[in-house]
Motif scaffolding. Structure first.
Motif, PDB file in Angstrom:
ATOM      1  N   PRO A 416      23.502  63.886 -69.106  1.00 16.80           N
ATOM      2  CA  PRO A 416      23.182  64.726 -67.853  1.00 16.80           C
ATOM      3  C   PRO A 416      21.846  65.175 -67.681  1.00 16.80           C
ATOM      4  CG  PRO A 416      23.927  66.262 -69.292  1.00 16.80           C
ATOM      5  CD  PRO A 416      24.067  64.901 -70.071  1.00 16.80           C
ATOM      6  N   GLY A 417      21.606  64.977 -66.776  1.00 18.55           N
ATOM      7  CA  GLY A 417      19.330  65.307 -66.640  1.00 18.55           C
ATOM      8  C   GLY A 417      18.339  64.644 -66.390  1.00 18.55           C
ATOM      9  N   GLU A 418      19.445  63.136 -67.319  1.00 20.71           N
ATOM     10  CA  GLU A 418      18.310  62.416 -67.542  1.00 20.71           C
ATOM     11  C   GLU A 418      18.310  61.206 -66.715  1.00 20.71           C
ATOM     12  OE1 GLU A 418      17.207  62.720 -69.773  1.00 20.71           O
ATOM     13  OE2 GLU A 418      17.536  63.172 -71.998  1.00 20.71           O
ATOM     14  N   ARG A 419      17.232  60.589 -66.770  1.00 21.20           N
ATOM     15  CA  ARG A 419      16.347  59.731 -65.096  1.00 21.20           C
ATOM     16  C   ARG A 419      17.388  58.383 -65.728  1.00 21.20           C
ATOM     17  NH1 ARG A 419      11.721  61.778 -62.871  1.00 21.20           N
ATOM     18  NH2 ARG A 419      12.306  63.721 -62.701  1.00 21.20           N
ATOM     19  N   VAL A 439      25.565  55.182 -56.160  1.00 24.01           N
ATOM     20  CA  VAL A 439      23.461  54.847 -56.501  1.00 24.01           C
ATOM     21  C   VAL A 439      23.117  53.840 -55.653  1.00 24.01           C
ATOM     22  CG1 VAL A 439      24.693  56.315 -58.501  1.00 24.01           C
ATOM     23  CG2 VAL A 439      23.533  53.918 -58.872  1.00 24.01           C
ATOM     24  N   PRO A 440      21.870  53.946 -55.464  1.00 26.54           N
ATOM     25  CA  PRO A 440      21.435  52.903 -54.410  1.00 26.54           C
ATOM     26  C   PRO A 440      21.444  51.810 -55.782  1.00 26.54           C
ATOM     27  CG  PRO A 440      19.829  54.581 -54.495  1.00 26.54           C
ATOM     28  CD  PRO A 440      21.154  55.163 -55.813  1.00 26.54           C
ATOM     29  N   LEU A 441      21.218  50.155 -55.111  1.00 26.53           N
ATOM     30  CA  LEU A 441      21.154  49.195 -55.983  1.00 26.53           C
ATOM     31  C   LEU A 441      19.424  48.683 -55.578  1.00 26.53           C
ATOM     32  CD1 LEU A 441      22.078  46.348 -57.897  1.00 26.53           C
ATOM     33  CD2 LEU A 441      23.568  45.904 -55.316  1.00 26.53           C
ATOM     34  N   ILE A 442      18.712  47.614 -56.108  1.00 29.50           N
ATOM     35  CA  ILE A 442      17.571  47.496 -56.069  1.00 29.50           C
ATOM     36  C   ILE A 442      17.680  45.871 -56.475  1.00 29.50           C
ATOM     37  CG2 ILE A 442      15.270  47.106 -56.494  1.00 29.50           C
ATOM     38  CD1 ILE A 442      14.830  50.034 -56.993  1.00 29.50           C
ATOM     39  N   ASP A 452      10.324  50.548 -52.725  1.00 29.41           N
ATOM     40  CA  ASP A 452       8.922  51.374 -52.791  1.00 29.41           C
ATOM     41  C   ASP A 452       9.466  52.839 -52.435  1.00 29.41           C
ATOM     42  OD1 ASP A 452       7.335  49.261 -54.168  1.00 29.41           O
ATOM     43  OD2 ASP A 452       6.533  49.628 -51.464  1.00 29.41           O
ATOM     44  N   VAL A 453      10.530  52.827 -52.119  1.00 23.66           N
ATOM     45  CA  VAL A 453      11.127  54.410 -50.992  1.00 23.66           C
ATOM     46  C   VAL A 453      12.077  54.851 -52.777  1.00 23.66           C
ATOM     47  CG1 VAL A 453      12.817  55.204 -49.479  1.00 23.66           C
ATOM     48  CG2 VAL A 453      11.104  53.962 -49.204  1.00 23.66           C
ATOM     49  N   LEU A 454      13.097  53.644 -52.651  1.00 23.98           N
ATOM     50  CA  LEU A 454      13.515  54.076 -53.672  1.00 23.98           C
ATOM     51  C   LEU A 454      13.302  54.447 -55.704  1.00 23.98           C
ATOM     52  CD1 LEU A 454      17.004  51.269 -53.232  1.00 23.98           C
ATOM     53  CD2 LEU A 454      16.534  54.344 -52.739  1.00 23.98           C
ATOM     54  N   PHE A 455      12.522  53.528 -55.565  1.00 21.71           N
ATOM     55  CA  PHE A 455      11.325  54.056 -57.203  1.00 21.71           C
ATOM     56  C   PHE A 455      11.019  55.248 -56.473  1.00 21.71           C
ATOM     57  CE2 PHE A 455      11.052  49.107 -57.419  1.00 21.71           C
ATOM     58  CZ  PHE A 455      12.199  48.938 -59.123  1.00 21.71           C
ATOM     59  N   GLU A 456       9.870  55.966 -56.083  1.00 18.91           N
ATOM     60  CA  GLU A 456       8.989  56.627 -55.218  1.00 18.91           C
ATOM     61  C   GLU A 456      10.702  57.812 -55.581  1.00 18.91           C
ATOM     62  OE1 GLU A 456       6.923  59.463 -55.820  1.00 18.91           O
ATOM     63  OE2 GLU A 456       6.310  57.442 -55.596  1.00 18.91           O
ATOM     64  N   SER A 457      11.352  57.484 -55.094  1.00 18.29           N
ATOM     65  CA  SER A 457      12.445  58.745 -55.117  1.00 18.29           C
ATOM     66  C   SER A 457      13.308  58.648 -57.222  1.00 18.29           C
ATOM     67  CB  SER A 457      13.878  58.502 -54.482  1.00 18.29           C
ATOM     68  OG  SER A 457      15.047  59.040 -54.643  1.00 18.29           O
ATOM     69  N   ALA A 460      10.572  61.181 -58.283  1.00 16.67           N
ATOM     70  CA  ALA A 460      11.146  62.105 -58.266  1.00 16.67           C
ATOM     71  C   ALA A 460      12.056  62.966 -58.135  1.00 16.67           C
ATOM     72  CB  ALA A 460      10.193  62.406 -56.574  1.00 16.67           C
ATOM     73  N   GLY A 461      13.166  62.234 -59.185  1.00 20.88           N
ATOM     74  CA  GLY A 461      14.327  63.286 -59.652  1.00 20.88           C
ATOM     75  C   GLY A 461      15.097  63.004 -58.345  1.00 20.88           C
ATOM     76  N   GLU A 462      14.771  62.934 -57.161  1.00 18.53           N
ATOM     77  CA  GLU A 462      15.762  62.912 -56.109  1.00 18.53           C
ATOM     78  C   GLU A 462      16.905  61.717 -56.154  1.00 18.53           C
ATOM     79  OE1 GLU A 462      13.035  62.054 -52.844  1.00 18.53           O
ATOM     80  OE2 GLU A 462      11.953  63.965 -52.503  1.00 18.53           O
ATOM     81  N   THR A 463      16.462  60.782 -56.815  1.00 15.81           N
ATOM     82  CA  THR A 463      17.321  59.619 -57.044  1.00 15.81           C
ATOM     83  C   THR A 463      17.735  59.874 -58.767  1.00 15.81           C
ATOM     84  OG1 THR A 463      17.394  58.548 -54.677  1.00 15.81           O
ATOM     85  CG2 THR A 463      18.942  57.611 -56.803  1.00 15.81           C
TER      86      THR A 463
END
Length: 561
Positions: A416-419, A439-442, A452-457, A460-463
């Motif tokens: 839990p709490g990990e990226r 969860v999102p798929l790339i 770019d948006v997903l990687f930045e999210s 930032a810890g949002e995703t």
């Protein structure tokens, strides 16, 4: 150390003299394996050419071997050392007085006969009455590549075309912050090793400098090494990278760490076509004829090849036509499953600098990593299907086993709490996982702006969790990723294993280790290929654990470790 007749060297790390032996071996032997007790080095033609390019002679290599050998040095090894280092300097390329063509000089009549019989080379060369050969400009790369493949390196003393000057300096602070910026000691050493003897202008190359490869682990800052070289040469520069995500990361780093403005740094990709004093392009776009001709006409003084181990692939080979420029290759590993490392040597140049993962880990520059293979028991139905399947279908059936999905859920719950990055080879499997985990798929089909948006999210810890395909193997900067779950891979590729582990090797602010899980289907071809990948990590010195899991019904549980 024990020197064996096949060119392998076994270094006993418990011997009090092992550090001195390690330092003595580094210039001419390649570290293959670094488990707990005996480290394996290997002497190869390319490793000896690298030594010769750095100025090491036969006697120095002989002395290093004899001084540290526990039981003596087999004569066959010394003969190979003499033969391969002796080949360095037999073929020398210089620029013709007309400034447009090149002159190939060679001393050995037997070698001359071999070259004239080797059609790929002979068709590039025009024999001269004085025993030399003339070579057109376009043949510089292909000649060196072909001769390296034949087993003879070319000493390229034809010099470089100086690009247009580009005044710039490194920032003292990261852009927009009070955080200081400076190259780390090893990054500075790597840049200096590449630049040594580089000179400016035609024909002024020394023993080293101006072309070659720097090998550093993922997360060690290879991009910063490239920026350090750029700041020293101060010439217009072309950077070639694996994809648009990598291109934009390079641009971001250049703007962050130098005083260049956004108007001076351009993106040349499928989406933008900007030629600027520093241009960062994808390999794919650079191989297309109309774009390649534009690049070759531009005033670059330096070309940087990111992930240079990909260069020999047919898709990328045409970028090697940029031979008149200084050439810096950057990579985490020169390992190739097809054994064509010599082609990188021929096209880009010798290895100028290398640091192993474990050295940087010990100094805190890359994260400590724990590696676990999670073997999931298959169903009887799956085992029966894999037994009757043929070819690649046997592996794919096992690799896509749905029981892995339940194991991934359980491992996410344990971290839990990990990226977390969940990475795999097969799109059907990844789509199924992304849907199950919500969860999102790339993938390669994901539009660049959306990536770019997903990687930045994610940064930032949002995703906190992303499911990604092989597009994330290379040059994706996700410094906060701390857990990687690998659910399928490119068969037994050691190169891919190194790259995937590298996604999580950036040091964590709290010092916690990175966790690398390889989820495989037990007792199937999936496990067989995983064994090849596992060996690569254990040979590099990483601790590797094996766990057995069951995934009955709707849950998964660990049954042995």
């Amino acid at each position: 150390m024990i020197v064996q007749s096949d060119g392998s060297l076994l270094l006993d790390v418990h011997d009090p003299d092992h550090e001195a032996a390690r330092a003595a071996l580094a210039p001419f032997a390649h570290l293959e394996k670094a488990p707990e007790h005996l480290h394996t080095y290997r002497i190869t033609p390319v490793s000896l050419w690298n030594a010769a390019a750095a100025g090491f002679g036969v006697e120095e290599v002989r002395a290093a071997l004899e001084d540290h050998a526990r039981y003596g040095v087999p004569e066959v090894v010394l003969a190979e050392v003499e033969s391969q280092i002796g080949r360095w300097g037999k073929l020398v390329l210089t620029r013709h007085e007309d400034g447009e063509r090149f002159v190939l000089t060679l001393e050995d009549d037997l070698l001359r006969l071999a070259i004239e019989k080797y059609a790929v080379v002979a068709e590039l060369l025009e024999p001269q009455d004085d025993g030399t050969y003339l070579l057109p400009q376009a043949g510089r790369g292909p000649l060196k590549q072909a001769l390296a493949k034949l087993g003879y390196p070319v000493v390229d003393r034809a010099g470089y075309t100086d690009g247009e000057p580009l005044p710039l300096a490194l920032r003292e602070l990261h852009q927009g912050t009070d955080a200081p910026f400076a190259l780390r000691d090893y990054q500075q050493d790597a840049a200096e090793a590449f630049l040594e003897g580089a000179g400016r202008g035609r024909g002024r190359e020394g023993i080293g400098g101006g072309h070659g490869v720097v090998v550093l682990p993922c997360g060690a800052g290879k991009t910063v090494v490239g920026i350090g070289v750029l700041s020293r040469l101060r010439m217009q520069t072309l950077v070639l990278a694996t994809g648009t995500t990598a291109v934009r990361q390079w641009i971001s780093e250049i703007l962050d760490k130098t005083d260049l403005t956004p108007e001076q740094v351009g993106e040349y990709s499928g989406e933008k076509k900007e030629i600027r004093p520093v241009t960062v392009a994808t390999y794919q776009i650079a191989t297309r004829k109309k774009h390649r001709e534009l690049f070759e006409r531009s005033s670059w003084g330096l070309v940087i090849y990111d992930e240079v181990h990909l260069l020999p692939a047919p898709l990328f080979r045409t970028t090697a036509d940029l031979q008149a420029r200084r050439r810096l290759g950057l990579t985490a590993t020169l390992v190739r499953e097809d054994g064509r490392e010599a082609e990188v040597f021929g096209l880009i140049g010798p290895k100028r600098y290398e640091l192993p993962w474990r050295s940087l880990e010990a100094d805190g520059w890359v994260a400590t990593a724990t590696c676990t293979e999670v073997r999931v028991d298959p169903t009887k139905e799956l085992l029966a299907r894999t037994l009757v399947a043929e070819g690649q279908d046997r592996y794919r059936l096992a690799a896509e086993y749905e029981g892995k999905d339940r194991v991934v859920e359980a491992l996410l719950a344990e971290n839990p709490g990990e990226r977390v990055l969940v990475i795999g080879q097969y799109l059907d499997q990844l789509q199924r996982l992304a849907s199950r985990l919500s969860v999102p798929l790339i993938t390669g089909a994901t539009p660049q702006d959306e990536r770019d948006v997903l990687f930045e999210s994610f940064r930032a810890g949002e995703t906190p969790v992303l499911v990604v395909s092989r597009v994330a193997n290379f040059s994706v900067d996700l410094p906060d990723a701390s857990v990687l779950l690998q659910v399928s891979g490119l068969f037994g590729s050691r190169q891919e294993e190194a790259q995937r582990l590298g996604r999580i090797l950036r040091p964590k602010s709290d010092g916690r280790p990175a966790r690398f899980y390889s989820v495989v289907t037990a007792d199937t071809p999936d496990q067989d290929f995983a064994l090849r990948r596992q060996r690569f990590l254990t040979e590099q010195g990483y601790h590797y654990e094996i766990e057995r899991w069951e995934a009955p019904g709707t849950t998964a549980r660990r049954v042995a470790g």
